[in-house]
Structures are given as structure tokens and as C-alpha cells.
Scaffold this active site. Structure first.
Site, PDB file in Angstrom:
ATOM      1  N   SER A 264       0.622  -1.210   0.320  1.00 17.00           N
ATOM      2  CA  SER A 264       0.103   0.160  -0.213  1.00 17.00           C
ATOM      3  C   SER A 264       0.231   1.103  -0.031  1.00 17.00           C
ATOM      4  O   SER A 264       0.399   2.215  -0.470  1.00 17.00           O
ATOM      5  CB  SER A 264      -0.720   0.024   0.989  1.00 17.00           C
ATOM      6  OG  SER A 264       0.106   0.033   2.390  1.00 17.00           O
TER       7      SER A 264
ATOM      8  N   LYS B 189       1.166   4.523   6.996  1.00 21.27           N
ATOM      9  CA  LYS B 189       0.891   5.281   5.435  1.00 21.27           C
ATOM     10  C   LYS B 189       1.198   6.990   6.028  1.00 21.27           C
ATOM     11  O   LYS B 189       2.110   6.651   6.266  1.00 21.27           O
ATOM     12  CB  LYS B 189      -0.905   5.354   5.729  1.00 21.27           C
ATOM     13  CG  LYS B 189      -1.161   4.294   5.980  1.00 21.27           C
ATOM     14  CD  LYS B 189      -1.707   3.659   4.268  1.00 21.27           C
ATOM     15  CE  LYS B 189      -2.181   2.166   4.991  1.00 21.27           C
ATOM     16  NZ  LYS B 189      -2.734   0.815   4.310  1.00 21.27           N
TER      17      LYS B 189
END
Length: 246
Positions: A50, A91
Site C-alpha cells: 500500500s 501510511k
């Protein structure tokens, strides 16, 4: 003892003292650097793509332990939010409390507070947002809006816009800020300069200084420890040469 002999003995003693000092200083730097790094940094293994291409599946990263209040736009953070899953996640912070986030503008870019953000960390040719984009969203105070660098394959804030907090996470959920990819050795992350126009961005932690201390310590230890055998070898050669000269 001849004058030459006394001079040679003095040099050997001085060399021995300097060798001991080098080893002692090397041990201080080597062990101190490791301790400093262990106190400031924690390794994490990233289990998905991701954050690709910045951080890929299976990479080991070094993240500096920080307080959530120190987080800035552009930081890549490690956080734990129970509603996102039981494991720590990695993230990128694109918005902080009070910011408005949207994607994409006419140029296909993410905007924060109405300003287009240059994102060189995205894969070349990829979209700045997954299909459907991000409608104009205001980040609640005290919270962070997070996206993966692989926007089409990241369960991030953009996938949770329907919840009460607009997909954001509290600052207190952040445990650390990623400074470098340690394995494979891809080095320090590039500074997130695209966010500089809308506020302060974080500076890298002292990881480089930690590594310099450890490497310098190792060199001093090896160099100091090698002095005795090397000096002995050349001393024997000089004595042998002198003997043959007679």
C-alpha cells in the site's frame, strides 16, 4: 640501550597508548551509537504494497519514536487504530486537523487547503486517488488524514470517508515516523517538499548521525586492535633487514 633503541621503544609505547585510546573511543562510539539508535528508533516490517513504491511489501523500515503532536504533513507514520485492524499500519499523512483535502483537481493532483501538492513519491503514471476520488473533506481537529502511496491498492482514509471522523485517525494513534528503509538497503526517505508551501514539514531524525557513530566506532576498534600485530610485523622486518645489513 642505544639512542636508536630508546627512540624505537618510545615510539612503540606511544603507539600502544594511541591504540588503546582508539579502541576505548571506538567502543564508546560503537556502543553509544547502538544505544542511541535503540532508544530513538524501532524496526517495523511492512506487510503490504500500500506504500509502494516508497516502501514495498516485506521491507523493513526504521521509524523514530515520536509523539503524535510532532506529526507534520507528508510524514510517513506508523500508527495503530483499532478500527483499522489489530496490527500497526504505515501510511502517509496528507492532512492535519482543520485542513481541507480533495482529489483530484483539473491537473489530476491531490489538493490540500486548495493548493495542488506535488507527489514525486507516487509511481510514475499512477493516479493521485483511487477511482471515485476524494470529495472536499475537512479533517477534524486533533486528527490526521492518511493515504497510501499506492492509491489504487490502499485501505486508507479515502476508503473510510463515510464514518463520523471522515476516515481520519487521532494524533495519539501515531507511534513513530519512518526515516529509512533498512532492508533492502534503500536508505533515507526523500523529504516531503510538496507540502512545504502550506506549512512546516518534518526534518529527518538523527539516523545518519547514529550510523556515523557506529561506523566510526567500528573503524577505530578495528584500527586500534590491528596496531599491535601490524607494528610487530614491521618491527620484525626492520630487525631482520638490520641483521642482514651487518
Amino acid at each position: 640501550m642505544s639512542r636508536a633503541g630508546r627512540t624505537g621503544e618510545g615510539r612503540r609505547r606511544l603507539g600502544s597508548v594511541l591504540s588503546s585510546v582508539a579502541v576505548a573511543l571506538g567502543c564508546f562510539l560503537f556502543l553509544g551509537g547502538f544505544l542511541w539508535g535503540a532508544l530513538l528508533y524501532e524496526p517495523y516490517s511492512v506487510p503490504s504494497d500500500s506504500m509502494s513504491p516508497t516502501i514495498k511489501n516485506g521491507d523493513r523500515v526504521l521509524a523514530q519514536r515520536i509523539d503524535g503532536s510532532e506529526v507534520r504533513r507528508g510524514d510517513v507514520v506508523v500508527f495503530h487504530e483499532q478500527s483499522w485492524g489489530p496490527l500497526p499500519m504505515v501510511k502517509r499523512v496528507v492532512g492535519v486537523g482543520g485542513d481541507t483535502v480533495a482529489c483530484c483537481d483539473a491537473g489530476g493532483q491531490l489538493t490540500v487547503n486548495g493548493k495542488a501538492i506535488e507527489e514525486p513519491y507516487l509511481r510514475a503514471g499512477s493516479e493521485a486517488s483511487a477511482a471515485g476520488g476524494i470529495p472536499l473533506t475537512t479533517v477534524p481537529e486533533g486528527r490526521l488524514f492518511l493515504l497510501g502511496d499506492e492509491r489504487a491498492n490502499s485501505m486508507d482514509s479515502s476508503a473510510r470517508l463515510e464514518d463520523a471522523m471522515k476516515g481520519s485517525v487521532p494524533r495519539g494513534a501515531v507511534a513513530a515516523r519512518v526515516d529509512a528503509v533498512a532492508w533492502p538497503n534503500e536508505g533515507m526517505l526523500e523529504p516531503p517538499t510538496g507540502f512545504a508551501e502550506i506549512g512546516a514539514v518534518s526534518q529527518p531524525g538523527p539516523l545518519r548521525l547514529v550510523l556515523v557513530a557506529v561506523l566510526a566506532g567500528a573503524v577505530l576498534i578495528l584500527g586500534g586492535a590491528a596496531y599491535g600485530p601490524v607494528a610487530g610485523f614491521f618491527g620484525r622486518r626492520r630487525r631482520a633487514a638490520s641483521s642482514h645489513a651487518r
